[in-house]
Design an enzyme around this catalytic site. Structure first.
Site, PDB file in Angstrom:
ATOM      1  N   GLN A  77     -20.416  60.812   3.098  1.00  0.00           N
ATOM      2  CA  GLN A  77     -21.174  61.098   1.877  1.00  0.00           C
ATOM      3  C   GLN A  77     -21.557  62.568   1.776  1.00  0.00           C
ATOM      4  O   GLN A  77     -22.229  62.977   0.843  1.00  0.00           O
ATOM      5  CB  GLN A  77     -22.441  60.225   1.848  1.00  0.00           C
ATOM      6  CG  GLN A  77     -22.131  58.739   1.784  1.00  0.00           C
ATOM      7  CD  GLN A  77     -23.362  57.863   2.007  1.00  0.00           C
ATOM      8  OE1 GLN A  77     -24.455  58.353   2.266  1.00  0.00           O
ATOM      9  NE2 GLN A  77     -23.181  56.560   1.888  1.00  0.00           N
TER      10      GLN A  77
ATOM     11  N   HIS B 234     -26.285  59.418   3.925  1.00  0.00           N
ATOM     12  CA  HIS B 234     -27.651  59.570   3.402  1.00  0.00           C
ATOM     13  C   HIS B 234     -28.155  61.012   3.448  1.00  0.00           C
ATOM     14  O   HIS B 234     -29.053  61.356   4.195  1.00  0.00           O
ATOM     15  CB  HIS B 234     -28.613  58.640   4.139  1.00  0.00           C
ATOM     16  CG  HIS B 234     -28.333  57.200   3.890  1.00  0.00           C
ATOM     17  ND1 HIS B 234     -29.193  56.199   4.257  1.00  0.00           N
ATOM     18  CD2 HIS B 234     -27.279  56.580   3.295  1.00  0.00           C
ATOM     19  CE1 HIS B 234     -28.681  55.019   3.904  1.00  0.00           C
ATOM     20  NE2 HIS B 234     -27.521  55.233   3.327  1.00  0.00           N
TER      21      HIS B 234
ATOM     22  N   GLU C 150     -34.738  51.560  -6.009  1.00  0.00           N
ATOM     23  CA  GLU C 150     -36.071  51.841  -6.545  1.00  0.00           C
ATOM     24  C   GLU C 150     -36.082  53.036  -7.485  1.00  0.00           C
ATOM     25  O   GLU C 150     -35.301  53.969  -7.329  1.00  0.00           O
ATOM     26  CB  GLU C 150     -37.039  52.171  -5.395  1.00  0.00           C
ATOM     27  CG  GLU C 150     -37.209  51.072  -4.379  1.00  0.00           C
ATOM     28  CD  GLU C 150     -38.182  51.455  -3.256  1.00  0.00           C
ATOM     29  OE1 GLU C 150     -38.604  52.633  -3.206  1.00  0.00           O
ATOM     30  OE2 GLU C 150     -38.516  50.577  -2.456  1.00  0.00           O
TER      31      GLU C 150
ATOM     32  N   TYR D 241     -43.769  56.014   0.549  1.00  0.00           N
ATOM     33  CA  TYR D 241     -43.026  55.066  -0.288  1.00  0.00           C
ATOM     34  C   TYR D 241     -42.411  53.910   0.509  1.00  0.00           C
ATOM     35  O   TYR D 241     -41.599  53.159  -0.009  1.00  0.00           O
ATOM     36  CB  TYR D 241     -42.027  55.823  -1.181  1.00  0.00           C
ATOM     37  CG  TYR D 241     -42.825  56.583  -2.224  1.00  0.00           C
ATOM     38  CD1 TYR D 241     -43.187  55.970  -3.418  1.00  0.00           C
ATOM     39  CD2 TYR D 241     -43.351  57.841  -1.946  1.00  0.00           C
ATOM     40  CE1 TYR D 241     -44.006  56.605  -4.335  1.00  0.00           C
ATOM     41  CE2 TYR D 241     -44.176  58.491  -2.862  1.00  0.00           C
ATOM     42  CZ  TYR D 241     -44.509  57.863  -4.053  1.00  0.00           C
ATOM     43  OH  TYR D 241     -45.343  58.477  -4.947  1.00  0.00           O
TER      44      TYR D 241
ATOM     45  N   TYR E 213     -27.381  44.870   5.362  1.00  0.00           N
ATOM     46  CA  TYR E 213     -26.057  44.498   4.886  1.00  0.00           C
ATOM     47  C   TYR E 213     -25.591  43.266   5.650  1.00  0.00           C
ATOM     48  O   TYR E 213     -25.656  43.228   6.880  1.00  0.00           O
ATOM     49  CB  TYR E 213     -25.080  45.655   5.072  1.00  0.00           C
ATOM     50  CG  TYR E 213     -25.447  46.855   4.229  1.00  0.00           C
ATOM     51  CD1 TYR E 213     -25.274  46.822   2.846  1.00  0.00           C
ATOM     52  CD2 TYR E 213     -25.991  48.000   4.797  1.00  0.00           C
ATOM     53  CE1 TYR E 213     -25.625  47.899   2.049  1.00  0.00           C
ATOM     54  CE2 TYR E 213     -26.340  49.093   4.014  1.00  0.00           C
ATOM     55  CZ  TYR E 213     -26.152  49.025   2.641  1.00  0.00           C
ATOM     56  OH  TYR E 213     -26.511  50.099   1.864  1.00  0.00           O
TER      57      TYR E 213
HETATM   58 CA   LIG Z   1     -40.013  52.135  -1.318  1.00  0.00          CA
END
Ligand SMILES: [Ca+2]
Length: 332
Positions: A94, A160, A254, A264, A275
């Protein structure tokens, strides 16, 4: 099948069109689904994995190809040669060349800011992390390259990177940073930049009013914690505050109203699961951790988004247009 990445990007925005309505001070979001017919015009073809783009004052577009190239596409769709002057970039998984934005004073400074996967050095040559640099744009050349941020620590992972860049109204720069997948628990601790939003000045220095500047052991760039991987971020034009979009694991993508000093939740609380199934963390709620303002179950693979402020579609004013990396139709 090889697709035109630019037309694919536009298709994703258009065909996954979610129209969100929300009040400026709301902490939850109401969503309505509209069926809209949009004609997609291909502007340019032959580009690889476009990740970010920024419109220049003359209407041409700076685009990043994740594979490590930046180009200018003219208003007539002519694809320019790759710009010279980029730093070393790790284009794996990524990672690669990611977002690009103009400096707020671009008209006078010609500066652009961009994010990318930076290789480690020496013993860390197998590792990498997200970095942000600026450079001045001179024709087809990037000059005066200056790095203003480097995510710590570097990790041997191809996942990520987060990496959306957003200017706040006060001229500071928000950078979203992923948890690197293998280091998700680090999203909860303040001694690293994994799974965080950070906020810096344009020259890379730390704003004195960042929430953790007086916290012992905390990296002072940190704005908010407990994130997984945020590939979308934008300033709400009404409230002027940051919103971020975050990939969940299996379920639980989200949207968050991203406030300084808040947690968060990832990976302690989540609406997703591993997964293949299996619980992550402690559940969906915990004192001291924020609930998402909106969540998707199953995941839509939330990517870039904007608040619409144009004048062609008055019914969408201040609504969010959000790209999904997996849905090809509207979602409910
Ligand atoms: Ca969250």
């Amino acid at each position: 099948m090889k697709l035109s990445t630019l037309s694919l990007a536009l298709c994703l925005v258009a065909s996954s069109l979610g129209i969100f309505t929300q009040a400026a001070s709301a902490t939850t979001i109401s969503v309505k689904t509209e069926v809209v017919n949009i004609r997609v015009n291909t502007i340019a073809e032959g580009l690889e994995n476009i990740w970010g783009m920024a419109f220049l004052p003359d209407g041409s577009i700076l685009v990043t190809e994740r594979t490590g190239r930046m180009r200018i596409i003219s208003t007539t769709g002519k694809v320019g040669e790759p710009l010279t002057g980029l730093p070393p970039i790790v284009a794996k998984g990524q990672g690669g060349l990611l977002d690009v934005v103009l400096a707020p004073d671009f008209a006078s400074s010609q500066k652009i800011y961009f994010s990318y996967t930076e290789p480690g050095e020496g013993d860390l040559s197998d590792s990498n992390s997200t970095a942000v640099s600026f450079a001045t744009l001179n024709g087809n050349k990037l000059e005066n390259l200056t790095r203003v941020f480097s995510q710590q620590p570097k990790i041997n992972s191809n996942h990520h990177f987060g990496s959306r860049l957003v200017w706040a109204p006060d001229g500071t720069l928000f950078i979203t940073l992923g948890d690197r997948y293998s280091e998700k628990d680090s999203a909860q601790t303040l001694d690293n930049h994994l799974g965080k939003v950070v906020r810096i000045h344009a020259d890379g220095s730390v704003p004195k009013d960042n929430p953790f500047v007086n916290t012992t052991g905390a990296l002072p760039e940190i704005w908010s914690i407990g994130h997984r991987n945020m590939q979308g971020a934008a300033i709400n034009p009404n409230s002027k505050v940051l919103w971020t979009g975050e990939h969940g694991p299996q379920g639980g993508d989200e949207l968050n109203i991203d406030q300084g000093g808040k947690n968060y939740g990832w990976p302690v609380i989540t609406y997703g699961e591993n997964y293949g199934g299996g619980k992550i963390g402690e559940g969906t709620h915990k004192v001291g951790m924020e609930q998402p303002s909106y969540k998707w179950i199953p995941s839509i693979a939330t990517a870039g988004f904007i608040f619409y402020t144009g004048d062609k579609f008055p019914q969408w004013q201040n609504n969010i247009l959000l790209a999904s990396l997996k849905e090809k139709h509207s979602y409910a």
